[in-house]
Design a protein around this motif. Sequence first.
Motif, PDB file in Angstrom:
ATOM      1  N   LEU A   1       0.845  -1.195   0.000  1.00 22.41           N
ATOM      2  CA  LEU A   1       0.000   0.000   0.000  1.00 22.41           C
ATOM      3  C   LEU A   1       0.879   1.242   0.000  1.00 22.41           C
ATOM      4  O   LEU A   1       0.500   2.298  -0.492  1.00 22.41           O
ATOM      5  CB  LEU A   1      -0.904  -0.023   1.243  1.00 22.41           C
ATOM      6  N   CYS A   2       2.094   1.104   0.510  1.00 22.39           N
ATOM      7  CA  CYS A   2       3.015   2.249   0.564  1.00 22.39           C
ATOM      8  C   CYS A   2       3.932   2.286  -0.641  1.00 22.39           C
ATOM      9  O   CYS A   2       4.917   3.020  -0.649  1.00 22.39           O
ATOM     10  CB  CYS A   2       3.853   2.182   1.831  1.00 22.39           C
ATOM     11  N   ASP A   3       3.673   1.485  -1.640  1.00 25.40           N
ATOM     12  CA  ASP A   3       4.508   1.493  -2.845  1.00 25.40           C
ATOM     13  C   ASP A   3       4.534   2.896  -3.423  1.00 25.40           C
ATOM     14  O   ASP A   3       3.519   3.608  -3.408  1.00 25.40           O
ATOM     15  CB  ASP A   3       3.924   0.517  -3.862  1.00 25.40           C
TER      16      ASP A   3
ATOM     17  N   VAL B   1       0.623   0.574  -8.422  1.00 23.97           N
ATOM     18  CA  VAL B   1       0.780  -0.582  -7.541  1.00 23.97           C
ATOM     19  C   VAL B   1      -0.076  -0.385  -6.296  1.00 23.97           C
ATOM     20  O   VAL B   1      -0.764  -1.308  -5.850  1.00 23.97           O
ATOM     21  CB  VAL B   1       2.262  -0.765  -7.146  1.00 23.97           C
ATOM     22  N   MET B   2      -0.041   0.843  -5.770  1.00 26.90           N
ATOM     23  CA  MET B   2      -0.871   1.138  -4.597  1.00 26.90           C
ATOM     24  C   MET B   2      -2.343   0.860  -4.927  1.00 26.90           C
ATOM     25  O   MET B   2      -3.052   0.234  -4.136  1.00 26.90           O
ATOM     26  CB  MET B   2      -0.660   2.596  -4.190  1.00 26.90           C
TER      27      MET B   2
ATOM     28  N   ALA C   1      -3.497  -1.137  -7.085  1.00 25.77           N
ATOM     29  CA  ALA C   1      -3.747  -2.579  -7.221  1.00 25.77           C
ATOM     30  C   ALA C   1      -3.940  -3.225  -5.858  1.00 25.77           C
ATOM     31  O   ALA C   1      -4.769  -4.128  -5.708  1.00 25.77           O
ATOM     32  CB  ALA C   1      -2.592  -3.242  -7.959  1.00 25.77           C
ATOM     33  N   THR C   2      -3.209  -2.767  -4.838  1.00 22.31           N
ATOM     34  CA  THR C   2      -3.357  -3.407  -3.521  1.00 22.31           C
ATOM     35  C   THR C   2      -4.730  -3.143  -2.919  1.00 22.31           C
ATOM     36  O   THR C   2      -5.166  -3.873  -2.041  1.00 22.31           O
ATOM     37  CB  THR C   2      -2.312  -2.888  -2.515  1.00 22.31           C
ATOM     38  N   LEU C   3      -5.396  -2.096  -3.399  1.00 22.50           N
ATOM     39  CA  LEU C   3      -6.713  -1.802  -2.839  1.00 22.50           C
ATOM     40  C   LEU C   3      -7.699  -2.943  -3.108  1.00 22.50           C
ATOM     41  O   LEU C   3      -8.591  -3.192  -2.305  1.00 22.50           O
ATOM     42  CB  LEU C   3      -7.260  -0.495  -3.418  1.00 22.50           C
ATOM     43  N   CYS C   4      -7.520  -3.630  -4.239  1.00 18.49           N
ATOM     44  CA  CYS C   4      -8.453  -4.720  -4.561  1.00 18.49           C
ATOM     45  C   CYS C   4      -8.396  -5.836  -3.519  1.00 18.49           C
ATOM     46  O   CYS C   4      -9.423  -6.188  -2.946  1.00 18.49           O
ATOM     47  CB  CYS C   4      -8.170  -5.279  -5.953  1.00 18.49           C
ATOM     48  N   PRO C   5      -7.200  -6.397  -3.257  1.00 20.33           N
ATOM     49  CA  PRO C   5      -7.173  -7.422  -2.209  1.00 20.33           C
ATOM     50  C   PRO C   5      -7.572  -6.867  -0.839  1.00 20.33           C
ATOM     51  O   PRO C   5      -8.248  -7.560  -0.075  1.00 20.33           O
ATOM     52  CB  PRO C   5      -5.731  -7.904  -2.204  1.00 20.33           C
TER      53      PRO C   5
END
Lengths: 956, 167
Positions: A191-193, A198-199, A201-205
């Motif tokens: 999330l801190c990418d 990329v950040m 993308a992490t929101l989906c999981p």
Amino acid sequence: MGSQGGFYQSKEFLDLVKSIGEARSKAEEDRIVLSEIETLKRRISEPDTPKRKMKEYIIRLVYVEMLGHDASFGYIHAVKMTHDDTLLVKRTGYLAVTLFLNEDHDLIILIVNTIQKDLKSDNYLVVCVALNAVCKLINEETIPAVLPQIVELLAHPKEAVRKKAIMALYRFYQKSPSSVSHLVSNFRKRLCDNDPGVMGATLCPLFDLITNDVNSYKDLVISFVSILKQVAERRLPKAYDYHQMPAPFIQIKLLKILALLGSGDKQASENMYTVVGDIFRKCDSSSNIGNAVLYECICCVSSIYPNPKLLESAADAISRFLKSDSHNLKYMGIDALGRLIKISPEIAEQHQLAVIDCLEDPDDTLKRKTFELLYKMTKSTNVEVIVDRMIDYMISINDNHYKTEIASRCVELAEQFAPSNQWFIQTMNKVFEHAGDLVNIKVAHNLMRLIAEGFGEDDNTADSQLRSSAVESYLYILGEPKLPSVFLQVICWVLGEYGTADGKYSASYITGKLCDVAEAYSNDETVKAYAVTALMKIYAFEIAAGRMVDMLPECHSLMEEFLASHSTDLQQRAYELQAVIGLDAHAVESIMPSDASCEDIEVDKALSFLNGYIQESIEKGAQPYIPESERSGMLNISNFRNQDHHEASSHGLRFEAYELPKQTVQARIPPASLASTELVPVPEPVYPRESYQTTTVPSVSSDAASTELKLRLDGVQKKWGRQTHFPSTSTSNSTSQKTVNGITQVDGSNTANSRTRETYDSRKQVEISPEKQKLAASLFGGPSKTEKKSATGHKSSKPSSHMVKSHAPKSSMEVASEKTSPVQQPPDLLDFGEPTVKSTAPSLDPFKDLEGLLEPTTQVSSAVNHSSTAAVTKSPDIMGLYTETPAGAHHKDSDILSGLSNSPMTNMVGGTTTMQVAQSSKSPNLKDSLEKDALVRQMGVTPSSQNPNLFKDLLG
Amino acid sequence: MIKAVMVMNTQGKPRLAKFFDYLPVEKQQELIRRVFGVLCSRPENVSNFIEAELVRLQDSRLVYNHFATLYFVVVFDSSENELAMLDLIQLLGQQTLERCFKNVCELDIVFNYSKIHTILDEIILGGQVLETRSTEIMRAVEEISKLEAATNAISFIPKSASSWLSR
């Protein structure tokens, strides 16, 4: 085309596409495709096909499969292509396998190795392609094979790779959460990418993780809020702008996550207010994506802890949506309104006109969405308008699936909020007329019952008015051609039951109509059966009233037809009719009493009237009946002992009582287990069972019980291998009573256990109940948000004012309406029935033991016992009486209660005894409530019309 | 998540179908037929949403859009925003494809099957929208195209398919 990248295609493929495009019929297309498949099959298996040719064949295969034809012969070649070294061929191979195969396909195992290799490639494009395949093709079993590499790739220098690696990990999480549970923290880290993609993308999981477990992510609220703030303030690179909106997809995901985290959490919500308010202001409502974000804001606001200012902004946005010309926005507006009225119901009023407009709209999707909203908004004040609209719409559509749904919704709303009986019947008529074959048969049964029972008022004239208006409307409706079967059944039943009741129509008129129905729908046997029974009722009422019965000629011919019918049911009914007509008035009156559909039919399920016969047979040497449950079960005896131990230790009071039975059991065990090995399996499980039963039942220890137990066991012992507890039935009348009781308890041993526990907990429960009542009150009377609930609450409170009624069904109505209340425990029952009975139950047991020999008191005590189980058991459906056999405990309930039903004296005794014992009773008229309670249970009526759950199965 | 992206022409012929949740081929065909059945009965100028019940789908929503002779349909579940999905179609249909093929037409999609799948793979991965910057999508596509160009010297295809097969 092809100009840009030069994606290689051949003339052949072009021709194929062209000829398919020009195909005039499906058959022609199929022929073309089949010949193409033949060609491909031949070519593809030729050795030494050049790679680029091969690539094209595979693409053609993909195309063929998309058209719906089988291309499985080429799968293996696609798999082979993934092994290729050149990126292009590999890409095509991967594309084809991701389209062809699912994760459980046999060929996957051949690809895993390649994927592993490709994930390690230096070329990031290869890695990306492999990651695409991983997302689609790796299943639970193969996850471990690639997991280490995926984790490594999370730190890949290329952001595109990191992004895809996260998605791959997310897919693993979706497929098997346990396999990656130790890696979940990676999502937080990423999330801190520093790359916003990329950040994002992490929101989906994270969204999924938070959906499953909100509380472990509360700490991220601040981070999410600050990210959202940065995005909204355009701190991201310009490239992320989309239609002048900064990274809208990320905003939407973040708002969704915040909605989850802030739901019911005031503290977390307070952190969000500012940023959500900012977005409301900044959103560009002229673009589609801007509105998407706005809509998401509304969803968020309606989910988090309410904030007046934000609610206002949300209401503004909704009104903008609804006023817009775009159907999409109207649709979103309706949807958003549905969410917001849960929090602030008053905003619906402002938009009434806009909502009505949407109903008139030519757009079907919008219309349906609006009906969904209306369904949520229905209350007793607007039910007429809404249901009328719904019915009109229902008539206009052809889609049966949706028609069914909307019909059941109409029924549900009408049952819940009907302003008058008249309206209710009319509404139901309309529903049946237009969607009769689609609605659940239970709805019809409910309608019949409603007409029979009336609305629970004491006013008999209103009920009879209701009936005659129903009769009148049905006679009118019968003029219509082609009515649905279910509706005809209702009509026949009502005409038979009440057609001549008010004297307005003559018997010959009604019977004529009924014969018409039976003739017109001659291929529907159910309708015919209903019609014959209705005829029988009419004639029976006529005979009972002392009038001459004059059978119509068409009726005669109908009967002749039915007497020879292939349907045994019809035949039976016709013969019955014939028999009834031949009887005298007195006999007819007793078999077909007028207006007695609500009266109880006593069914002696224990078949006690056969007792004499059985006894006789047994004396002649016949084998006694052994209940099935006791026949085969080779119950583990030590188990029973354990249970006995357990019982004994958990209840100090009973400790002594258990000593004796335990010994007896032990004494009997050796022969029993021995016998079981000697292949005489049938009877002996009875002994342990019985001893167990007797130990639990006369729970308050008494010498009488234990001596009786000994006696009985001895008796059994003598008749080794043959007898069960039944022989003791033959000793004397009073003891037989006792044993019957004993059996009851055994059969419902579960309930017996739970009951004893209940009695112990009774004090606790009494303490809780005020709390529950408070909850109920807040749900009903307080400033509750949903009208629906408060309306039902109102309804349920109404009938409870008159508590005792001679008319049993009315009290059943009460129970039904109480059942609708959102609190599981019906408040009324809590009030008088349950707690008092509970507290009396244990103290009544000694009575039972002392006076066990007196028949009436035994009955009383058992009745009381049963009413104590009432909390646990549900009374069986009235229709169920005919169709299904209620299981276990209530079986017996109804038996004994039906035995009791005709003796008000015993009831009285029961009532007074309880009065004496239960000094802490709350309700002043305990007796009444008890009586009512018994009546209700005796009626055995389930939640009727008022229960919203009734249509669950309809709504699917 | 997004469950499927479908492209079909106004006659109901599938032009592209990508399912992110596996569906057997027959089921895919059935779904495409049902969707088309609903689509062609919808009047002009109405919303772009379809009730999933109409196509017998559980827990799904459908958004479609219409470009030239093509329907773009996206099937997704409740965790996506309808309007955003509509924009996704816009992004896919208008922006990216227009950029790739200048004047996008039906046949471009058929002939550039693998290219379109590449584009879709860039935008959506595992059913989630991953990339919405069309420049970025184009870059990824071009990178692959360059590779293609390097390996394939000759193109057998005429300059523009649409020129000789106008629809």
